[in-house]
Design a protein around this motif. Structure first.
Motif, mmCIF file in Angstrom:
data_model
loop_
_atom_site.group_PDB
_atom_site.id
_atom_site.type_symbol
_atom_site.label_atom_id
_atom_site.label_comp_id
_atom_site.label_asym_id
_atom_site.label_seq_id
_atom_site.Cartn_x
_atom_site.Cartn_y
_atom_site.Cartn_z
ATOM 1 N N THR A 29 0.747 -1.061 0.122
ATOM 2 C CA THR A 29 -0.109 -0.096 -0.116
ATOM 3 C C THR A 29 0.771 1.256 -0.004
ATOM 4 N N HIS A 33 0.677 4.725 -2.166
ATOM 5 C CA HIS A 33 0.650 5.882 -1.437
ATOM 6 C C HIS A 33 1.825 6.953 -2.046
ATOM 7 N N LYS A 288 -5.373 8.585 2.233
ATOM 8 C CA LYS A 288 -4.091 7.949 2.626
ATOM 9 C C LYS A 288 -4.284 7.694 4.223
ATOM 10 N N SER A 291 -6.769 4.857 4.941
ATOM 11 C CA SER A 291 -6.270 3.511 4.353
ATOM 12 C C SER A 291 -5.113 3.136 5.468
ATOM 13 N N THR A 301 -7.146 -0.125 -0.811
ATOM 14 C CA THR A 301 -6.544 1.064 -0.908
ATOM 15 C C THR A 301 -6.554 1.815 -2.088
#
Length: 442
Positions: A29, A33, A288, A291, A301
């Motif tokens: 993830t 990001h 973000k 998540s 995500t």
């Protein structure tokens, strides 16, 4: 003897084979990001307007989502749901295909296509490509090939959204004869930004005017009119806030949600822009945060980024449609002309008409989308503005954050109450339509 030699040869081949076997490339993830953060930083550098920034976020997210959804039964393709999107091509080689890697490749490639400073994305991309190729060259090549193929498919669809055509349409013409119409504001007196954004192809809503809000109060500078009372209210609130000093809660709220990429600073004969994120980028930052807090995996995500960015992209189309329809004058202009010629708003007035409030519409839509993904009463600490020298603010829910973002525009002195209250409802109604008509999960 021959049997022994054969066994030794077999063992040698086995050792060589094992030594050449590469480990799988793992995409996390944080990789997604980072990709989002990288393009956000480039957007700040290139100074994209809030509507254009929403376009830059949405297409890479859709590309990544479509790749992941193609091999996970929990998620449904957006093809034939989002306007004019056809199914992505199927991979020709799945033996070594890493779908998460392909999704990230597509995301990065579309990021690069959508900004000006391509070299900033290329440097980041090339460092990752070198790392992945060294780790597992076969998996990298197969996944990169597919990711770029999907990126090209999404790019062709993207190029049909009328954006290129709007680049050549006439600039906004200021109506100086009508006292209710928007006028450029100090210090830069910039022309109206994106007057043709309503012509951009929407994603889920039927048309730019589908969520057309009720009109603002009729323009009148008679002191007993509803409109004049709204002008006076902005002036009174601003004076009350500034009397408390810069540390007041209202000033902090206004500054936290400023998100104006067009702030101009004048020093002597020099004028320059201070660079900030857009309101859409702030809500991408909140995505973000949610998540990470929920420990979402790569699929959830990307799903969250995609749903939020689609809702915001349509929200900008809807809001800008109304802005240039009502073409309403900003508080700063009227207060200077009719109440106090020396008054200045706490925030610098953005360069486009007043009604409805873009922050309110976009925040309302984003909050509905994120609530649908992460649930009601999702409390979070918003550190999105820390890189810009502002402290963390905490919220009990996405809805509460949207309400604060909306009222911040009145505190900042750049919107009337109607634009804020009607705007946030406009965004919420649009957001609900998006989540009701976009089936992304089983």
């Amino acid at each position: 003897m021959i049997r022994r030699i054969g066994l030794l040869l077999f063992l040698a081949v086995l050792v060589i084979s094992c030594s050449q076997k590469k480990e799988d490339i793992v995409i996390s993830t944080e990789d997604f990001h980072e990709s989002v953060d990288r393009v956000t930083q480039v957007m700040i550098h290139d100074i994209f307007s809030p509507p254009v920034a929403s376009r830059i976020f949405v297409y890479p997210n859709i590309a990544a989502y479509e790749i992941l959804a193609s091999q996970d039964n929990e998620y449904l393709s957006l093809a034939n749901q989002v306007r004019e999107l056809s199914p992505i091509p199927k991979p020709s080689d799945t033996t070594s295909l890493n779908y998460e890697l392909a999704a990230l490749v597509a995301h990065i490639d579309l990021n690069k296509r959508l900004i000006f400073s391509e070299e900033r994305i290329e440097t980041y991309r090339d460092s990752l490509y070198a790392l992945w190729e060294n780790k597992n060259p076969k998996q990298f090549e197969v996944s990169k090939t597919y990711g770029l193929e999907v990126a090209e498919h999404i790019s062709e669809w993207m190029n049909g959204d009328n954006y290129a055509q709007t680049r050549t349409m006439p600039k906004f013409t200021v109506d100086t004869d009508n006292p209710s119409r928007w006028q450029p504001t100090p210090p830069a007196y910039m022309a109206g930004i994106e007057p043709h954004w309503s012509k951009i192809r929407p994603f889920v809503i039927d048309s730019a005017s589908q969520f057309k809000p009720t009109p603002p109060p009729p323009f009148s500078m008679e002191k007993d009119s509803d409109f004049y009372k709204e002008v006076q209210e902005v002036y009174d609130i601003s004076n009350d806030i500034t009397s408390k000093g810069d540390s007041s809660e209202e000033v902090q709220i206004a500054q936290f949600w400023d998100c104006n990429p067009y702030v101009s600073v004048t020093r002597g004969h020099l004028m320059f822009a201070t660079k900030k994120i857009t309101p859409g980028a702030h809500w991408i930052g909140i995505t973000k945060i949610a998540s990470r807090k929920s420990n979402a995996d790569v699929y959830k995500t990307v799903y969250a980024y995609t749903k939020a960015s689609i809702a915001m992209a349509d929200a900008f189309i809807s809001c800008w449609d109304e802005k240039y329809r009502s073409n309403l004058i900003r508080p700063e202009t009227l207060i200077n002309e009719h109440i106090d010629e020396n008054w200045e708003p706490i925030l610098q007035t953005p360069p486009f008409p007043e009604y409805t409030s873009g922050h309110s519409v976009v925040s309302g839509a984003a909050a509905v989308a994120l609530t649908d993904v992460f649930g009601d009463n999702f409390a979070f600490d918003d550190d999105t503005e820390v890189p810009y020298g502002l402290p963390v603010r905490s919220f009990p829910s996405f809805r509460a954050a949207a309400d604060e973002a909306a009222i911040s525009r009145m505190y900042g002195g750049i919107h009337y109450r109607a634009a804020v209250e009607i705007g946030v409802n406009q965004g919420r109604n649009l957001g609900k339509f998006v989540i009701d008509n976009l089936q992304m999960t089983q």
